[in-house]
Scaffold this motif. Structure first.
Motif, short mmCIF file in Angstrom:
data_model
loop_
_atom_site.label_atom_id
_atom_site.label_comp_id
_atom_site.label_asym_id
_atom_site.label_seq_id
_atom_site.Cartn_x
_atom_site.Cartn_y
_atom_site.Cartn_z
N TYR A 71 0.82 -1.22 0.00
CA TYR A 71 0.00 0.00 0.00
C TYR A 71 0.85 1.26 0.00
CZ TYR A 71 -3.29 3.59 1.38
OH TYR A 71 -4.03 4.75 1.43
N ASN A 72 1.95 1.27 0.73
CA ASN A 72 2.74 2.51 0.83
C ASN A 72 3.31 2.94 -0.52
OD1 ASN A 72 4.65 0.45 0.69
ND2 ASN A 72 6.02 1.38 2.17
N ALA A 75 -0.09 4.66 -2.05
CA ALA A 75 -0.96 5.41 -1.14
C ALA A 75 -1.18 6.85 -1.60
CB ALA A 75 -0.40 5.39 0.27
N TYR A 76 -0.13 7.52 -2.06
CA TYR A 76 -0.25 8.92 -2.49
C TYR A 76 -1.22 9.04 -3.66
CZ TYR A 76 0.96 13.67 -3.78
OH TYR A 76 0.89 15.00 -4.08
N TYR A 77 -1.16 8.09 -4.59
CA TYR A 77 -2.06 8.12 -5.75
C TYR A 77 -3.51 7.88 -5.32
CZ TYR A 77 2.25 7.88 -8.44
OH TYR A 77 3.49 8.14 -8.96
N VAL A 78 -3.72 6.99 -4.36
CA VAL A 78 -5.07 6.73 -3.85
C VAL A 78 -5.61 7.97 -3.15
CG1 VAL A 78 -6.39 5.41 -2.13
CG2 VAL A 78 -4.82 4.23 -3.65
N GLN A 79 -4.80 8.59 -2.32
CA GLN A 79 -5.24 9.80 -1.61
C GLN A 79 -5.59 10.91 -2.59
OE1 GLN A 79 -1.93 10.46 1.00
NE2 GLN A 79 -2.44 8.70 2.30
N THR A 80 -4.79 11.05 -3.64
CA THR A 80 -5.06 12.07 -4.66
C THR A 80 -6.33 11.73 -5.42
OG1 THR A 80 -2.69 12.50 -4.86
CG2 THR A 80 -4.09 13.29 -6.65
N ILE A 82 -8.92 10.07 -4.36
CA ILE A 82 -10.05 10.36 -3.47
C ILE A 82 -10.32 11.85 -3.45
CG2 ILE A 82 -10.80 10.36 -1.06
CD1 ILE A 82 -9.30 7.64 -0.79
N LYS A 83 -9.27 12.64 -3.29
CA LYS A 83 -9.41 14.10 -3.23
C LYS A 83 -10.02 14.67 -4.51
CE LYS A 83 -5.85 16.89 -3.61
NZ LYS A 83 -4.56 17.54 -3.36
#
Length: 133
Positions: A71-72, A75-80, A82-83
């Protein structure tokens, strides 16, 4: 649909088109791929801003994620995603894919002629992938 076809569909499921292509691109088909990042590129830890910029442009996209990666790494791509309201799916497949992330259009073919970012982390050999299938 005749009875025989109905029985086969109940046993094996609906027939699918472009199965190998979908396996290769984490369930997306090539004509819809906007950007594909290889597992080596994802492993490098580099953030590919071009992928983020594409997510900002259009929300008729889906981010397909290789579920065999930790996941790490994504993770940044998933958070982006979602945003920005971009849907995403983590794909767990029995067959290995050379791609870590695939950004693809949902409803129409993309107009991208080369979805690959060919930097020094890029490695994709179609013949190796086809032999492994």
């Amino acid at each position: 649909m005749n009875v025989y076809e109905h029985i086969l569909q109940q046993i094996y499921g609906k027939p699918q088109l472009l199965i190998d292509e979908k396996r290769l691109f984490l369930n997306a088909i090539y004509e819809r791929v906007v950007i594909a990042i290889t597992t080596e590129q994802l492993n490098s830890g580099k953030i590919y801003k071009v992928l983020l910029e594409e997510m900002e442009k259009d929300n008729d996209l889906r981010l397909w994620i290789n579920g065999s990666k930790p996941y790490n790494q994504y993770a940044y791509y998933v958070q982006t995603a979602i945003k920005l309201g971009v849907s995403f799916t983590v794909v767990h497949s029995k067959r290995a894919s050379p791609f870590g992330l695939v950004l693809a259009t949902v409803s129409v073919p993309s107009n991208v002629s080369n979805p690959f970012i060919e930097d020094h982390h890029f490695h994709f050999d179609a013949e190796d992938v086809l032999e492994a299938s």
